[in-house]
Write an enzyme that holds these catalytic residues in place. Sequence first.
Site: not given
Lengths: 754, 754
Positions: A341-342, A483, A596-597
């Site tokens: 998806w980056d 994640e 994580k993010q």
Amino acid sequence: MGCCMIVYDGEFIIGEDSFDEMSLNKTESIMCQGNGYICVRAYAEEKYPLRVVNTFIAGTFNKYFDEVTELPNVADAFSLDIFIEGVRFFLTRENVSDYNKSLNLKTGELVRSFKFRSCDNEFEFEMRRFISADNIHLGASKIKVIPLIKSANIVVVSGIDGKVTNSGDAHFIDVMRRFYEREFIVSHTKTSQSNIDVFVNVGHRTFVDGEEIFDLPKPKMGRKSVFGEFNFEVGSELIFEKYVSYYTSIDKDVVDGQYYEILRENMKLGYEGLFLRSAEALFLKLWKNDYIEIKSKNYIDQLSLNYALYHMFVMTPAHDNRMNIGAKGLSGEGYKGHTFWDTEVFLLPRFIVQNPLAARSLLEYRYLGLDGAREKAKLNGYCGAMFPWESANPDDGEVTPKFSGVDVFSGEPAKVITGDIEIHIVADVAFGVYLYRNFTGDDDFMCRFGYEIIFETAKFWNSRLEDGDDGLLHICDVIGPDEYCEHVDDNMYTNYLAKWNMEYAIDCYNEILHKNPNLLIEIDLKTGICDVINDIKLRYEKVYISTPDEDLIINQDSSYRNLPEIDLTKYKEASLVATISQDYNMEQISKLKVSKQADVMVLFLLFGEKFSDDIKKANFDYYEPFCLHDSSLSLSSYAILANDIGYFDYGYELFSRATMIDISQEMHSCDDGVHAASYGGVWQCVVYGFAGFRMIGGVLHINPKLPEEITKLKFGFYYLGRRLEIKIENGKVDLKNISGEAVSIIVGGKLLEV
Amino acid sequence: MGCCMIVYDGEFIIGEDSFDEMSLNKTESIMCQGNGYICVRAYAEEKYPLRVVNTFIAGTFNKYFDEVTELPNVADAFSLDIFIEGVRFFLTRENVSDYNKSLNLKTGELVRSFKFRSCDNEFEFEMRRFISADNIHLGASKIKVIPLIKSANIVVVSGIDGKVTNSGDAHFIDVMRRFYEREFIVSHTKTSQSNIDVFVNVGHRTFVDGEEIFDLPKPKMGRKSVFGEFNFEVGSELIFEKYVSYYTSIDKDVVDGQYYEILRENMKLGYEGLFLRSAEALFLKLWKNDYIEIKSKNYIDQLSLNYALYHMFVMTPAHDNRMNIGAKGLSGEGYKGHTFWDTEVFLLPRFIVQNPLAARSLLEYRYLGLDGAREKAKLNGYCGAMFPWESANPDDGEVTPKFSGVDVFSGEPAKVITGDIEIHIVADVAFGVYLYRNFTGDDDFMCRFGYEIIFETAKFWNSRLEDGDDGLLHICDVIGPDEYCEHVDDNMYTNYLAKWNMEYAIDCYNEILHKNPNLLIEIDLKTGICDVINDIKLRYEKVYISTPDEDLIINQDSSYRNLPEIDLTKYKEASLVATISQDYNMEQISKLKVSKQADVMVLFLLFGEKFSDDIKKANFDYYEPFCLHDSSLSLSSYAILANDIGYFDYGYELFSRATMIDISQEMHSCDDGVHAASYGGVWQCVVYGFAGFRMIGGVLHINPKLPEEITKLKFGFYYLGRRLEIKIENGKVDLKNISGEAVSIIVGGKLLEV
């Protein structure tokens, strides 16, 4: 321990100030060179055990037996074995001085220069290299060696080494290796499963003490390799030029003639002539239009932005819609060259705004992947297109590996389940189409590719929804952007995008129905959208969306906020990411309140206009302390949001950290490749964040909010087919329409015709 | 340039006196360790770019796509990454002193010891390693590090690295890698085509400053690899012990229990305990019975003979008749682990005389290869069994690669045609059977395997003969032992052995017909010998055999003696072999009067009794000047013959050169593996040459001819099932019968009952 340092020199030069074998991989990644077709890591010509030699050609994916498809490491043509008086030349901390390795982002040239002491002599070395931006198949290196004390015997063994692997997996089968005219060295191999031919061609020009030498090299043919051995008695100077070309059987540009003959023609221009052509081409293809001027109190901001643009050029196979951008670009083995998806959420915006042709090619890749995505949906019992979490060839479908690393407690390989349940990628692709269409107005794309993607992704969501006891529709057992939370229900980001995706499909359906009913018939034949659109209309509004509570906090998912907290200081302060996985396995991490993010923050980035600043602030304040920023996608998302909500200082700090993800002094952060998406993130920090670009309701809004450190921004962009230029300085916004008809843009809340 | 030297120490120690990266491969080969099941090159634990890491398990052949079958390099378990104060430990000429690397042939232990200087400390290192002769699956290493100036942080990363390849070809597919009990590291891979499972297991014991440490290593699982990271603060001494076991799915000894649990049991004995067991087993399996005492004015003769015996033990998979000896043993990638005529003509005699069980196993391998040989005959339009020039698995048939190296003129890969036309291998195998049978009297072998081999090979020759205008039968277009002569007609060696092979088949036929007619019926069903035996009888005598001319010279082939001569001085004096191929391609070499190796001389070795000393002398004198000895098989053949005909000085010189083929100071003679057959050649120089052993007319003749330098020979051997011992000293021969009934031997021309 004299560790080396990364040096930032002016706007365009990133360097390393001393030699340290322990840090080789860092600069191999960040100084890699390429042109979207091919990329060569900035590995040293001479060998070191820790050196990682990688040459990747975009799209040449291959499958090693039952492993997932990956981008194979093609034969190495830039290594040289150099023997001085019979002793292999290599550097140690002790025998080298005045070492400098640097990449000029503007010209694309890599230069290493140093002094080397042998037991009884001293040498000045200069080693230069480029991969052509002019002729994408071409590269060259030029080595200059000056003996300082006395003349020297220097033997150079140079050719093509096919003994490379992807960490031990060999992807190529020998077809032919040979010499032509006793001088040109060629190798022809093919990938073992995908049957892609790769042709490597090498020629040399050598000069000793100012005279060109025409001696034939001594041929050396080993297994999977073919070399020529050159023997020089050097008085004052050796210049060793190596010319390399790479071709494959999937190239779209078909070349006429023998490859080595073409190389011979090119070699007539010499290294300097070819390099000049390449630098000019790089200027035309990248800097002329895409350069973003950023005046900052921290001079490094300009450099790091140039650095990000350079890499986005190097990594992007804009020449071929069967290819996309890998999570490590083409700079390393990490993530096997796969696309995530980056692309849509982090990198695509940069291309949409500055290079719409490339953006369209990247989205056409998703269109070509529809069959694989349909297949994945079917395999999982769903309808429509379930885009793979990781993709390689468009029609490969899902290529996420099943295992990675080790479970610290059980000792077993750790399972990777993103390919099974990280499904927000499906809506991310749809969002990419939406953004591209709105910004470019490219209806042709929509008619040929876009609508079909939107319908198929909406169909997937419609089939994926689960009836809840509350009369609403839920999406259970997923991984959202964060994640560290596996097997969650109603991840806000996922649900919101799923709902939006369905709604946008309805909009598209209505649009074609009225504007182009014949097209609808055509697309319906491929998608069956007409049969299902009413169902989508009935159901999309029932998708469960978490509403802010009394503290304005939105639930990231149904369980996150009830998870136990632990002291995260140690992990937040660690210089390397993912240190938490040394203390906990994924099952345990999933049961802790740790991220994580960014998760909800990314939603605020995509659909910022739908949430008030108060809500954004409250959620930023709530979630950030639990976030380890263990994904390179995290910092920029938080940075933009911080800037949006007026946390200028913290926003700028996060931006600065984001720019440093790969070029900081942490020497192992990108050993196996650069963090491709983080460059898109940096670009977004500048253009979305500082310059305040945002598409709202199909119209470009520009609402600049420069932090104190940044005093000027100036860059060109495309919008609805027009070429524009913006300058933001002293609280003023200058917008110029360079070409085309006037266009409406909302600047600082006011509609302008530019 | 401080090049290192090979050091010869006493009877049993071969060493290297200093560190030189350019010479790593030499000692990796000559100091390799193994037990016929597994062999590990003596590579350094720490990494160097020129290091070649090979671990081979006999018989695990695999085919990499369309390449020929080869012995795959299995996962590396002996490398260690050592970091001292965060810096990777490796040696350079500058940072090491008192370096010594040595292999004790008697105990099988490899030891490296040296002092290492880091930037601010100094260390004493001792690194020991063995592969068990007791438990063939087991090996261990023990590293001792003593900081000399101050305490030090030492990190060791140790485990299993499956990223190895055969020069870039990867043969293994991952099945599973993991930790057990957070401590044992295991890997399970399988070969990609032959589906052989390989299991590697690793355990550690560590001691710091005298105390055993039980800290768990930090798990590190990379691609194709699994490691544990150990972190030590070392005051006075670190001892790091690594225990390794290897198993495969084709093992004949099936093991009960989990491999890592067996390893844990073994580890309780410690390195020293396990090493002691191994050394004792090596004594029992090798030195106790097979040691040959040779008293010589050159002390190195004893060492080099021990060296040859050691390697013949290490390389010989006597445990499994599906396996044979490779041309490089198990010591390197050279010749891909393939078996050549080297086995029967050069190595087998040593086993026949000293280890008949192993000899039988090696010949049973050929029996198992009959179907492949029949297939090859059929493919080429012949009858019977056409044994392959190179063999891997018994049933693979011909596995000679089609190309090797480069044609210096055309630049194309050089064709290899030995697999097509070097057919003397067929009779060489038959000769091996003949010699084994005569020396051992093993009729069981003949009945079950031997006769069938003899009949099928004879049938091949019968079908291979071509009618000549002279009324005789010819064998055209072959390569004889002298491989510098391609496409020759009537190669003397080939024709002679073909004729003999047919004649011996007739003898065998008559023998069974009278002794065991039922067996004949049985064998006839498999071979159809009865239908063809009369034809063989009619034709074998018509096979063209070159007769000595007036100068007593026998034609090596129909054209050799008429070829133009060139000045060979340069090539004869070259320290490396095959330098002629840098000036001429094979087509050109074939048209020059130059030999790679002995040709007619080998015939004199096998059938010496059929030729007078005068003939031998004349041919020696004629052929030797044209011989470059570019094959390691050449020197010993010439040496034995020289000794036979009384050229004692030259014979001893050739013998000495033969013993030095791998252990001379030429540092690159055996980079890709030892010259296995040359060890058999050295053994033959001693036993056939000096001791004068020869089978003539089915009876052992012993006719010692010691050169001046050698004053005593003493060794044990088997003959017709008896164990005997011979001592040759002061012109006297002492023969002792250790076990069994009396047996007749002709010593110095006189029949003795011993």
